[in-house]
Design a protein around this motif. Structure first.
Motif: not given
Length: 124
Positions: A39-48
């Motif tokens: 999860q980057a700042p101001e972004k949604e959590r994303e799958f890696v």
């Protein structure tokens, strides 16, 4: 209950490599799938990436394919990250769940155990 603790995050230059670790403890025999999200700042959590607890197969987000490798050794999950880019900067989380489904492996809400996260910062 499963406890997850991530380590390995740090500041690294673009093009460099980093290996994250996630130590699992508790009722690990109940686990089926483990994954890395970020999860980057101001972004949604994303799958890696994700892997079955029993060993392969593995699953990757398009952004990770060819650069990241997920693996497991006993009770530790790893994420080897090569050729890091600035856009890889994020807090990386380890997650686990007790069932397998290919269709929702990339959905954060499908995982019920989470670590506290480890910060990865890629500088140019």
């Amino acid at each position: 209950q499963v406890q997850l603790v991530e380590t390995g995050g740090r500041l690294v230059q673009a093009g460099g490599s980093l290996r994250l670790s996630c130590a699992a403890s508790g009722h690990t025999s109940s686990l089926d799938t483990m994954a890395w999200f970020r999860q980057a700042p101001e972004k949604e959590r994303e799958f890696v990436a994700a892997i079955r607890w029993s060993g392969g197969p593995t699953y990757y987000a398009d952004s990770a394919k060819g650069r990241f490798t997920v693996s497991r050794d006993e009770n530790t999950l790893y994420l080897q990250m090569n050729n890091l880019k600035r856009e890889d900067t994020a807090v990386y989380y380890c997650a686990a769940r007790i069932y397998f489904s290919f269709y929702d492996v990339g959905r954060p809400s499908s995982f019920n155990s989470w670590g506290q996260g480890t910060q990865v910062t890629v500088s140019s």
